[in-house]
Design a protein around this motif. Structure first.
Motif, PDB file in Angstrom:
ATOM      1  N   UNK A 274       0.840  -1.212   0.000  1.00  0.00           N
ATOM      2  CA  UNK A 274       0.000   0.000   0.000  1.00  0.00           C
ATOM      3  C   UNK A 274       0.873   1.259   0.000  1.00  0.00           C
ATOM      4  N   UNK A 275       1.972   1.212   0.746  1.00  0.00           N
ATOM      5  CA  UNK A 275       2.900   2.352   0.751  1.00  0.00           C
ATOM      6  C   UNK A 275       3.521   2.545  -0.629  1.00  0.00           C
ATOM      7  N   UNK A 276       3.890   1.443  -1.272  1.00  0.00           N
ATOM      8  CA  UNK A 276       4.446   1.524  -2.630  1.00  0.00           C
ATOM      9  C   UNK A 276       3.441   2.154  -3.590  1.00  0.00           C
ATOM     10  N   UNK A 277       2.184   1.771  -3.475  1.00  0.00           N
ATOM     11  CA  UNK A 277       1.155   2.325  -4.357  1.00  0.00           C
ATOM     12  C   UNK A 277       0.991   3.826  -4.134  1.00  0.00           C
ATOM     13  N   UNK A 278       1.046   4.248  -2.869  1.00  0.00           N
ATOM     14  CA  UNK A 278       0.917   5.676  -2.562  1.00  0.00           C
ATOM     15  C   UNK A 278       2.121   6.458  -3.071  1.00  0.00           C
ATOM     16  N   UNK A 279       3.310   5.895  -2.869  1.00  0.00           N
ATOM     17  CA  UNK A 279       4.537   6.579  -3.279  1.00  0.00           C
ATOM     18  C   UNK A 279       4.674   6.662  -4.790  1.00  0.00           C
ATOM     19  N   UNK A 280       4.022   5.741  -5.504  1.00  0.00           N
ATOM     20  CA  UNK A 280       4.168   5.697  -6.967  1.00  0.00           C
ATOM     21  C   UNK A 280       2.870   6.034  -7.707  1.00  0.00           C
ATOM     22  N   UNK A 281       2.005   6.809  -7.049  1.00  0.00           N
ATOM     23  CA  UNK A 281       0.715   7.128  -7.665  1.00  0.00           C
ATOM     24  C   UNK A 281       0.866   7.919  -8.959  1.00  0.00           C
ATOM     25  N   UNK A 282       1.981   8.643  -9.123  1.00  0.00           N
ATOM     26  CA  UNK A 282       2.202   9.379 -10.366  1.00  0.00           C
ATOM     27  C   UNK A 282       2.638   8.453 -11.498  1.00  0.00           C
ATOM     28  N   UNK A 283       3.200   7.301 -11.131  1.00  0.00           N
ATOM     29  CA  UNK A 283       3.658   6.336 -12.142  1.00  0.00           C
ATOM     30  C   UNK A 283       2.539   5.377 -12.517  1.00  0.00           C
ATOM     31  N   UNK A 284       1.750   4.980 -11.518  1.00  0.00           N
ATOM     32  CA  UNK A 284       0.642   4.042 -11.780  1.00  0.00           C
ATOM     33  C   UNK A 284      -0.514   4.852 -12.380  1.00  0.00           C
ATOM     34  N   UNK A 285      -0.487   5.004 -13.665  1.00  0.00           N
ATOM     35  CA  UNK A 285      -1.479   5.837 -14.345  1.00  0.00           C
ATOM     36  C   UNK A 285      -2.795   5.116 -14.570  1.00  0.00           C
ATOM     37  N   UNK A 286      -2.750   3.782 -14.484  1.00  0.00           N
ATOM     38  CA  UNK A 286      -3.969   3.021 -14.749  1.00  0.00           C
ATOM     39  C   UNK A 286      -4.042   1.800 -13.848  1.00  0.00           C
ATOM     40  N   UNK A 287      -5.079   1.728 -13.016  1.00  0.00           N
ATOM     41  CA  UNK A 287      -5.272   0.545 -12.183  1.00  0.00           C
ATOM     42  C   UNK A 287      -5.629  -0.661 -13.032  1.00  0.00           C
ATOM     43  N   UNK A 288      -6.225  -0.399 -14.206  1.00  0.00           N
ATOM     44  CA  UNK A 288      -6.539  -1.501 -15.114  1.00  0.00           C
ATOM     45  C   UNK A 288      -5.262  -2.174 -15.610  1.00  0.00           C
ATOM     46  N   UNK A 289      -4.237  -1.347 -15.899  1.00  0.00           N
ATOM     47  CA  UNK A 289      -2.954  -1.922 -16.329  1.00  0.00           C
ATOM     48  C   UNK A 289      -2.311  -2.716 -15.193  1.00  0.00           C
TER      49      UNK A 289
END
Length: 345
Positions: A274-289
């Motif tokens: 969850x911390x990784x997801x928060x820290x990389x929210x600018x990189x994770x442009x699509x939850x579908x991907x």
């Protein structure tokens, strides 16, 4: 009528007078010498007495500094404020015994792991084992179970051991919240701490006035965990080299779990993800991907578990070699449940 002395009589009187003067001078010299000798002796004796008292005082101070140390506290600890040493010994009893024996032998610590006379034991649940060595004689150690209260504060709930001996403490079913509290008291001077492993570097958490050391080389490698999560995300189907990236990420995931799952728990990995997801929210442009990537990696991981030979060529093309001959399927199933919850919903 005047009487005059003859020359002979004068010589006799002068000789007698000279002898008397010489005798008086000799007596005076002897007296002074004796007086000086007594004074010198008095000064010497006084000096010796002072030196003796100084040596005695020094020996007493040295005795006070060394006699209060516990005989088993032979480690190199230069901090005068330290009240105890805490060693992290591992997760499994066989491993713990091996590390404790190595520690005892290396530092000439006259303790036996199996002796109840040498080591007390306290169980506050969990699978992390700590050795606690009081530094000074007559040091009291109180071990309590600890839990979070309604305000989110970690508080002791019940005392489970009070001792002046070294002890083995087993605690921490979770890597996030410690399950024990230790209070060490010597001469009305106390410290309190909660033994735990740092999620930052996998080493034992440092505490003020406590000598700490881990007998393991490292804990879970959370940096490589974050790298693994990024590799999973980058394996989205339809992108260049996605099949090779997916197979490689699957192998990395199973190897990481096989290496580090015994040192951590799934709650910790969930929080780290969850911390990784928060820290990389600018990189994770699509939850579908991210969902598609995870499904692909999960399918390849299942293939490694069930049909290893069928995926070896793909792993070879991806430039990855599996590090273990077999893998624990439970580890994968547990992490799959977490990723499904975080990535697919």
């Amino acid at each position: 009528m005047k009487t005059y002395l003859t020359k002979k009589q004068i010589e006799i009187k002068f000789t007698i007078l000279l002898v008397i003067c010489t005798f008086v001078i000799a007596i005076s010299a002897c007296t002074n010498k004796q007086s000086n000798t007594n004074e010198d002796a008095s000064v010497t004796n006084s000096s010796k007495k002072q030196d003796t008292n100084s040596d005695s005082s020094s020996n007493t101070a040295s005795s006070l500094n060394t006699s209060t140390l516990n005989t088993y506290y032979t480690i190199v600890d230069d901090n005068e404020d330290t009240l105890c040493a805490v060693y992290f010994l591992g997760y499994f009893e066989e491993e713990v015994k091996e590390n404790a024996t190595q520690l005892f032998n290396t530092n000439n610590i006259n303790l036996s792991f199996d002796s109840i006379d040498d080591l007390e034991r306290a169980d506050a649940d969990g699978n992390e084992w700590y050795l606690i060595l009081p530094k000074y004689l007559n040091t009291q150690v109180v071990v309590s179970k600890a839990e979070l209260n309604n305000n989110g504060e970690l508080k002791p709930t019940e005392d489970i051991l009070t001792t002046t001996k070294p002890l083995l403490l087993k605690c921490n079913p979770s890597d996030i919240v410690p399950s024990s509290q230790v209070t060490v008291t010597y001469n009305n001077d106390s410290i309190t701490f909660n033994p735990s492993i740092s999620l930052k570097d996998g080493d034992i958490t440092p505490f003020d006035r406590v000598y700490t050391k881990s007998m393991l080389f490292a804990g879970p490698d959370m940096d490589s965990w974050n790298t693994l999560l990024t590799d999973i995300y980058n394996a989205a189907p339809g992108t260049a080299g996605s099949s090779l990236k997916s197979a490689r990420a699957a192998g990395e995931l199973l190897d990481w779990l096989e290496d580090y799952a015994p040192m951590t728990d799934m709650d910790t990995l969930k929080e780290a993800t969850k911390t990784w997801m928060t820290d990389n929210k600018d990189i994770i442009t699509s939850m579908e991907d991210l969902a598609a990537s995870w499904n692909s990696v999960a399918n390849n991981a299942k293939t490694i578990l069930t049909d290893r030979d069928g995926i070896l060529s793909l792993l070879e093309d991806a430039g990855y070699t599996l590090q273990h001959d077999t893998y624990t399927e439970t580890n994968f199933n547990n992490i799959k449940s977490i990723f499904d919850e975080l990535f697919l919903t």
